[in-house]
Design an enzyme around this catalytic site. Sequence first.
Site, PDB file in Angstrom:
ATOM      1  N   TRP A 131      40.673  17.657 -10.163  1.00  0.00           N
ATOM      2  CA  TRP A 131      39.802  18.826 -10.330  1.00  0.00           C
ATOM      3  C   TRP A 131      40.309  19.920  -9.405  1.00  0.00           C
ATOM      4  O   TRP A 131      40.467  19.684  -8.195  1.00  0.00           O
ATOM      5  CB  TRP A 131      38.365  18.432  -9.983  1.00  0.00           C
ATOM      6  CG  TRP A 131      37.383  19.559  -9.989  1.00  0.00           C
ATOM      7  CD1 TRP A 131      37.215  20.520 -10.960  1.00  0.00           C
ATOM      8  CD2 TRP A 131      36.416  19.832  -8.996  1.00  0.00           C
ATOM      9  NE1 TRP A 131      36.185  21.364 -10.619  1.00  0.00           N
ATOM     10  CE2 TRP A 131      35.676  20.962  -9.421  1.00  0.00           C
ATOM     11  CE3 TRP A 131      36.075  19.230  -7.776  1.00  0.00           C
ATOM     12  CZ2 TRP A 131      34.642  21.504  -8.655  1.00  0.00           C
ATOM     13  CZ3 TRP A 131      35.037  19.747  -7.024  1.00  0.00           C
ATOM     14  CH2 TRP A 131      34.337  20.889  -7.464  1.00  0.00           C
ATOM     15  N   ASP A 212      34.697  10.545  -5.511  1.00  0.00           N
ATOM     16  CA  ASP A 212      33.963  11.673  -6.076  1.00  0.00           C
ATOM     17  C   ASP A 212      33.415  11.176  -7.418  1.00  0.00           C
ATOM     18  O   ASP A 212      34.174  10.926  -8.349  1.00  0.00           O
ATOM     19  CB  ASP A 212      34.915  12.863  -6.275  1.00  0.00           C
ATOM     20  CG  ASP A 212      34.179  14.066  -6.851  1.00  0.00           C
ATOM     21  OD1 ASP A 212      34.806  15.130  -7.024  1.00  0.00           O
ATOM     22  OD2 ASP A 212      32.974  13.954  -7.129  1.00  0.00           O
ATOM     23  N   LYS A 248      26.101  17.076 -14.459  1.00  0.00           N
ATOM     24  CA  LYS A 248      26.418  16.724 -15.847  1.00  0.00           C
ATOM     25  C   LYS A 248      25.501  15.629 -16.375  1.00  0.00           C
ATOM     26  O   LYS A 248      24.945  15.763 -17.460  1.00  0.00           O
ATOM     27  CB  LYS A 248      27.878  16.259 -15.984  1.00  0.00           C
ATOM     28  CG  LYS A 248      28.887  17.375 -15.761  1.00  0.00           C
ATOM     29  CD  LYS A 248      29.158  17.493 -14.285  1.00  0.00           C
ATOM     30  CE  LYS A 248      30.242  18.477 -13.961  1.00  0.00           C
ATOM     31  NZ  LYS A 248      30.588  18.388 -12.539  1.00  0.00           N
TER      32      LYS A 248
END
Length: 399
Positions: A131, A212, A248
Amino acid sequence: SSWWGHVEPAPKDPILGVTEAFLADPSPDKVNVGVGAYRDDNGKPVVLQCVREAERRIAGNQNMEYLPMGGSVKMMEETLKLAYGENSDLLKEKRIAAVQALSGTGACRLFADFQKRFRPDSQIYIPVPTWANHHNIWRDAQVPQRTFHYYHPDTKGLDYATLMDDIKNAPNGSFFLLHACAHNPTGVDPTEEQWRDISYQFKVKGHFPFFDMAYQGFASGDPERDAKAIRIFLDDGHSIGCAQSYAKNMGLYGQRVGCLSVVCEDEKQAVAVKSQLQQIARPMYSNPPVHGALIVSTILSDPDLKNLWLKEVKGMANRIIGMRTAIRENLEKLDSPLSWEHITKQIGMFCYSGLTPEQVDRLTNEFHIYMTRNGRISMAGVTTGNVGYLANAIHEVTK
Ligand SMILES: Cc1[nH+]cc(COP(=O)(O)O)c(CN[C@@H](CCC(=O)O)C(=O)O)c1O
C-alpha cells in the site's frame, strides 16, 4: 517576501489522486476502479444495515465527551477479540496493549512512531509492492525502510522462495510489515502452509512481525478465517503488533475507526506500553473520535447486530468474488491472448491485473476507466453493469 513562497505543490497521491481525476471526468461511461472502497452492484457506496441500526440505537443518547487518550475501552475489547480470538489467553492475561486509532492509517502511524521512539536503531522491511501510504507513514516516523520480495510478476503470485531468502538474510531481530490478509495491491496471500513456514523462520531469526489487517472479513468473507496468519504467529509465541481498521469491513471509511495493539510479556509491560502509546497520541490528536467507536461497540456487543454484520461482510466479499469470475470470463470470451487466471486466484479488494502504466493510461484516456497506474483494479468498483465494458477495454489495450 511571502512566508510560504518556497512551498511547492505536493505530488498527486497515487491512490486518492485517481478519485479526484475520476470525479473531474464528465463522461457518462466513466468507471472508477481506483480507491479501495466498496460499492454495490449499482456502483453506489454502501452503509451497512447493522451500522444504520446501531446509529438508530445511539441517536439522541450519545454524549459528546472526550474519550480517554486510548479511546473507547468497550470498542477495544470487542476489536481485540476479532483479531486475537474470543478465548485468547493473551486477552485473559491482559498482555495486549491497545489504543483506538484513526483507522488503519492511524494505527500504522502510531506503531511507526512508537517503534522510532523505543527501538530508535531499528528499521522496517516493507513488501514489494505494498500500500503506497506505508512508505509515507514510516518515512514521516523517520524509521529507515528496507524492502523484501513479495510478488512474482511472471506468475502473478507470491515470490515465496525470494521472500524466504530475504527473511533469512535480514539481520536477526528485524521488523517486518506483513499484510494479514488480502494483500494490497496484489491480492496475493501466502497459503496457510507458507504462513507456518514464515512464522517458523521469524522465530529462528527473532524478527518482529507487524501485521496491518485492514481487510479482516473482506478477503474470505469470514473474519475468523482472515485472521489465520495472525493466529499462526500467536500460536508460535510471537509478540506481534497489529493495526486494525473498520473502514472496509464495516464501511466506516470516513469515521476513522481502528485500533493499534502490541502483544507484551505481561500485564505490567502492557500497561507501560499502552501509556507510551497514549503519550504519542496526545500531541498528535489527543483522543480519537467517539461516534464511529460507539457504532462499532454497539454492533459487536449485540449478538444480533454482530450476526447481521457477519452476514453483510460476507455479502460484500461474495459480490467481489463474483466480479472476479465475471471479468475473467468476459476476457476469455473475447479470446484474449493473455491468461487471466490470476484474477480469480487473487483475493480481497484488489486485483493486480499486470497492466502496464501505459496500458492504464490508455484505459483512462480512451475509455474513462480509472485505476492506479500499477494496474491495480479495485474489484468493488466492478458491477454487472460495467464488467463487459471494462473487460472489452482491457482486451483492447492488451490484445
Ligand atoms: C493495507 C492497508 N492498510 C491501511 C489502509 C488504511 O485504511 P484506513 O483504515 O482508511 O486508514 C488501507 C486502505 N487503502 C485503500 C483506501 C484508500 C487509501 O489509500 O487510504 C486503498 O489502497 O485504496 C490499506 O489498503
